[in-house]
Structures are given as C-alpha cells and as structure tokens.
Design a protein around this motif. Structure first.
Motif, short mmCIF file in Angstrom:
data_model
loop_
_atom_site.label_atom_id
_atom_site.label_comp_id
_atom_site.label_asym_id
_atom_site.label_seq_id
_atom_site.Cartn_x
_atom_site.Cartn_y
_atom_site.Cartn_z
N ILE A 1 -13.70 29.06 8.01
CA ILE A 1 -13.09 29.32 9.16
C ILE A 1 -11.68 28.35 9.08
O ILE A 1 -11.67 27.32 8.56
N VAL A 2 -10.59 29.06 9.37
CA VAL A 2 -9.31 28.57 9.30
C VAL A 2 -8.77 28.45 10.84
O VAL A 2 -8.41 29.59 11.29
N HIS A 3 -8.12 27.36 11.27
CA HIS A 3 -7.55 27.29 12.42
C HIS A 3 -6.78 25.95 12.58
O HIS A 3 -7.02 25.18 11.88
N ASP A 4 -6.05 25.68 13.50
CA ASP A 4 -5.21 24.36 13.69
C ASP A 4 -5.83 23.58 15.02
O ASP A 4 -5.05 22.63 15.05
N ILE A 5 -6.84 24.01 15.32
CA ILE A 5 -7.27 23.18 16.39
C ILE A 5 -8.30 21.96 15.66
O ILE A 5 -9.06 22.56 14.90
N GLN A 6 -8.12 20.88 16.05
CA GLN A 6 -8.74 19.71 15.85
C GLN A 6 -10.06 19.85 16.74
O GLN A 6 -10.22 19.82 17.88
#
Length: 189
Positions: free
Chosen positions: A64-69
C-alpha cells in the motif's frame, strides 16, 4: 509542512470493525490526500487491533502506498489530547482537521465542545438503531454530518467545507437537547 489530522473513534464499549475497515480503504485515504490531510489517527477500540495491524503490515511491506501518516491505539481514558491535535494551531503549522465518530454521546459531546467538524457514522449492527436517530437529530440541528459506511469518502469534502463553521457547544448557547445530553453524562462546565 502543515499538518492536518483526521481523528477516527469507535468508542470503548462496542466493536465497530466496519468503520475501521472503511477508513483504511484506499478510496478514503485518497480522499483525505485530496483535501490536504496529512495524518489519520484511529482509536480502534475492542476488536479493532487485528484489522489495524493487518493494514500496517501491508503498508510496511510496500503493498500500500500513500502519503498519509497512520497511527492507532485501542483506548485512552481521556481523548482531550487527541482532540487538541485536530484543532487548528498556526504556531505549529497545523490546520483544522476533522473527527469521524461512532454515535456515542461522549465522543460526540467531546467533538462539539472542541468545535471540530464532526462526522457521525452510526453502527448499524447495534440494537434498535439508536445511533442513527441521534446522528440524524444532530445533523438536522447543524452540529454534524451523517456518514455511511458504504460511502465514507464522501464526507471528507463536506467536513473540510465546514471547517471553522462547525458549531461550538457551550452551555450558554441555549440548545436544550445538547445541554440535556451533557447533563446526563455529568459534564460540568
């Protein structure tokens, strides 16, 4: 970098795995990113940790790839510190975020007192559907947005538009129904 937090709470008494699954879904996280959210903090309560841990494992393995912590915890005796993290504070580069909550009165009143944009997602698995009634009542009064498990991404934009227009609960604002809930929970101003 400006921080913007979405706090999700499922409460302490009844499991609500469906809400945890909904906010960890790719479409919800993409909607958070679209509206400049940088963090997602989930109070996953009873039974939610396996779902949260499975998601974290997939993220850490690069599936899974995203920029949300994304962070999570089971329960806290006092949610005040979490609510403060959602509030806007320009001195530390933080924008007003939002809270997504089960329809528990304690969680709802905490969000209203903090003046947060609030989305209430009733748990359809609970008896008598009392959470739906409360959520609809508060939405009609302008205090919250009602979210649905099968369309949780749609509430992000609605809550972002509310921003600082979210009504702040105070005992002197004259709303008898909110004051009654507050009194029943022994809230003291």
């Amino acid at each position: 970098m400006v921080q913007k937090l979405c706090l999700v709470t499922v409460g302490a008494t009844a499991p609500f795995e469906k809400l945890i699954q909904a906010v960890l879904h790719e479409s919800f996280i993409a909607e958070l990113e679209k509206h400049d959210f940088t963090r997602l903090l989930i109070q996953y309560g009873k039974g939610g940790q396996p779902i949260f841990d499975a998601y974290r494992a997939e993220y850490e393995n690069g599936k899974i790839v995203h920029d949300i912590q994304i962070g999570g915890f089971d329960l806290r005796p006092n949610m005040t510190s979490c609510l403060c993290m959602v509030r806007e504070d320009p001195s530390i580069g933080q924008e007003l975020g939002m809270m997504i909550s089960h329809a528990g009165t304690g969680s709802i009143l905490d969000a209203l007192r903090a003046g947060l944009p609030l989305v209430i997602v009733p748990n359809p698995d609970l008896a008598n559907n009392h959470q739906q009634e409360l959520a609809e009542f508060l939405a009609e009064a302008g205090y919250a947005i009602v979210g649905k498990l099968d369309d949780i991404p749609s509430v992000v934009g609605q809550a972002a538009q509310r921003g600082d227009q979210a009504p702040l609960f105070r005992r002197d604002n004259g709303d008898r129904s909110i004051m009654t809930m507050s009194d029943e929970l022994s809230w003291v101003d």
